[in-house]
Design an enzyme around this catalytic site. Structure first.
Site, PDB file in Angstrom:
ATOM      1  N   LEU A 237       1.014  -1.334   0.078  1.00  0.00           N
ATOM      2  CA  LEU A 237      -0.056   0.205  -0.036  1.00  0.00           C
ATOM      3  C   LEU A 237       0.884   1.149  -0.005  1.00  0.00           C
ATOM      4  CD1 LEU A 237      -2.799  -1.140   2.535  1.00  0.00           C
ATOM      5  CD2 LEU A 237      -3.064  -0.303   0.118  1.00  0.00           C
TER       6      LEU A 237
ATOM      7  N   LYS B 276      15.958  -1.866  -0.477  1.00  0.00           N
ATOM      8  CA  LYS B 276      14.498  -1.873  -0.690  1.00  0.00           C
ATOM      9  C   LYS B 276      13.789  -0.750  -1.370  1.00  0.00           C
ATOM     10  CE  LYS B 276      13.664  -6.347   1.439  1.00  0.00           C
ATOM     11  NZ  LYS B 276      12.708  -7.204   2.445  1.00  0.00           N
TER      12      LYS B 276
ATOM     13  N   ASN C 224       1.854   4.950   7.108  1.00  0.00           N
ATOM     14  CA  ASN C 224       1.535   3.686   6.644  1.00  0.00           C
ATOM     15  C   ASN C 224       2.337   2.585   7.151  1.00  0.00           C
ATOM     16  OD1 ASN C 224       0.724   1.492   4.448  1.00  0.00           O
ATOM     17  ND2 ASN C 224       2.698   1.711   4.141  1.00  0.00           N
TER      18      ASN C 224
ATOM     19  N   TYR D 296      -3.454  -7.051  16.847  1.00  0.00           N
ATOM     20  CA  TYR D 296      -3.478  -6.278  15.876  1.00  0.00           C
ATOM     21  C   TYR D 296      -4.753  -5.273  15.911  1.00  0.00           C
ATOM     22  CZ  TYR D 296      -3.715  -4.489  10.944  1.00  0.00           C
ATOM     23  OH  TYR D 296      -3.718  -3.601   9.927  1.00  0.00           O
TER      24      TYR D 296
ATOM     25  N   LYS E 225      -4.822  -1.103  16.819  1.00  0.00           N
ATOM     26  CA  LYS E 225      -5.571  -0.113  15.964  1.00  0.00           C
ATOM     27  C   LYS E 225      -6.322   0.694  16.728  1.00  0.00           C
ATOM     28  CE  LYS E 225      -3.253  -0.770  12.139  1.00  0.00           C
ATOM     29  NZ  LYS E 225      -2.202  -0.027  11.748  1.00  0.00           N
TER      30      LYS E 225
END
Length: 317
Positions: free
Chosen positions: A66, A91, A140, A226, A230
């Site tokens: 993303l 990368k 992100n 997870y 959030k």
């Protein structure tokens, strides 16, 4: 007909009210929200007239998935300068090379950045502070579904460290630059979130003090951590936007949906990844559609999105 009118009025209400002003959603995430997200919503790409010429953006975790696609889409709207803040310089440089071949007129830089290191986070913010301009920051970078692991340098459980503590620290440290270095109006700070937060069990919610309890393996649930990380981020932004006005920096959170082509589940067991692969093939959004939600949040939405969670390209509870 009456149902259509109610749905239309609800949509208008969501567009005109902040997340804090909307009643909490009581709709179960599965299957109701999930089906609407994945099958009942038309993607809303930015208008073709969107022009980011002259603007500077930083995207974290932008060498793949993303983040990389978000970077590509920003450049497609004539972004002038892009900073890829990544863990692996190699990368990142590979990603930058591909982007440069597509958009040779843009300045694209790779900055090394480690989310598990407070020193690295402070160094990134200090380096940003030396820029002459910064219009947008898209946070992100994060981790997906991991087993229990303590980050040696901080002593905290990794998912909470990266998705909550490190992300929110970086958000706070970037605010001064976004406030003072965006000549076209308030800077934009967009933070990735997930509506899986609606499913969070948060078993240690009553512990006092709270944060150290996440480092206790007794409370760790690989299927829940997870979502809880959030949820904590959403709580933090709720409070942060009581202290920062939309005239200073527009701060919002965006939920890109269930997306294939990312590394979110790379550390899951092979069998789990295989099943998820089949599920993604049937139900997941493409990375292009998911990333368009990021671009919408930081380049299209304006002050009305301050303090809001954006789901399906609209303000959500």
């Amino acid at each position: 007909m009456m149902k259509s009118i109610v749905l239309y009025q609800t949509s208008i209400l969501h567009r005109s009210m902040a997340s804090k002003e909307l009643a909490p959603s009581k709709t179960p995430f599965f299957p109701n929200h999930f089906i609407r997200n994945q099958f009942g919503t038309k993607p809303q790409f930015p208008p073709e007239t969107t022009n980011l010429s002259g603007r500077v953006a930083i995207v974290t975790g932008s060498n793949t998935g993303l983040g990389l696609e978000c970077a590509r889409q920003l450049l497609s709207y004539k972004l002038s300068r892009l900073i890829l803040a990544v863990r692996s310089v190699k990368k990142g440089e590979d990603a930058a090379s591909g982007l440069t071949s597509q958009y040779p007129n843009a300045v694209i830089e790779v900055w090394q950045f480690e989310m598990t290191s407070y020193d690295s986070i402070r160094a990134l913010a200090a380096r940003v502070g030396k820029l002459s301009r910064l219009d947008m920051a898209i946070l992100n970078a994060g981790v997906g579904f991991h087993d229990f692991k303590i980050v040696p340098s901080t002593g905290h459980e990794e998912t909470i460290q990266v998705n909550y503590l490190s992300t929110m620290l970086l958000a706070v440290l970037l605010l001064p630059s976004l406030k003072t270095k965006s000549p076209t109006g308030p800077g934009r700070l967009t933070i990735s979130t997930a509506m899986l937060s609606m499913t969070a069990k948060f078993p240690n919610k009553h512990e006092d003090p709270l944060l150290p309890s996440f480092d206790d393996k007794r409370y760790f649930d690989a299927s829940d951590i997870y979502a809880t990380s959030k949820l904590l981020g959403q709580m933090f932004v709720w409070k942060l936007t009581d202290l920062v006005t939309a005239e200073e920096v527009v701060v919002n959170m965006v939920e890109p949906g269930f997306v294939k082509g990312t590394d979110l589940h790379k550390d899951r067991p092979f069998g789990t990844r295989a099943l998820l692969g089949l599920f993604k093939a049937a139900a997941a959004r493409t990375v292009q559609v998911g990333a368009s939600a990021y671009v919408d949040a930081c380049a299209v939405k304006s002050k009305e999105s301050h303090g809001c969670i954006l789901t399906n390209w609209e303000i959500a509870p």
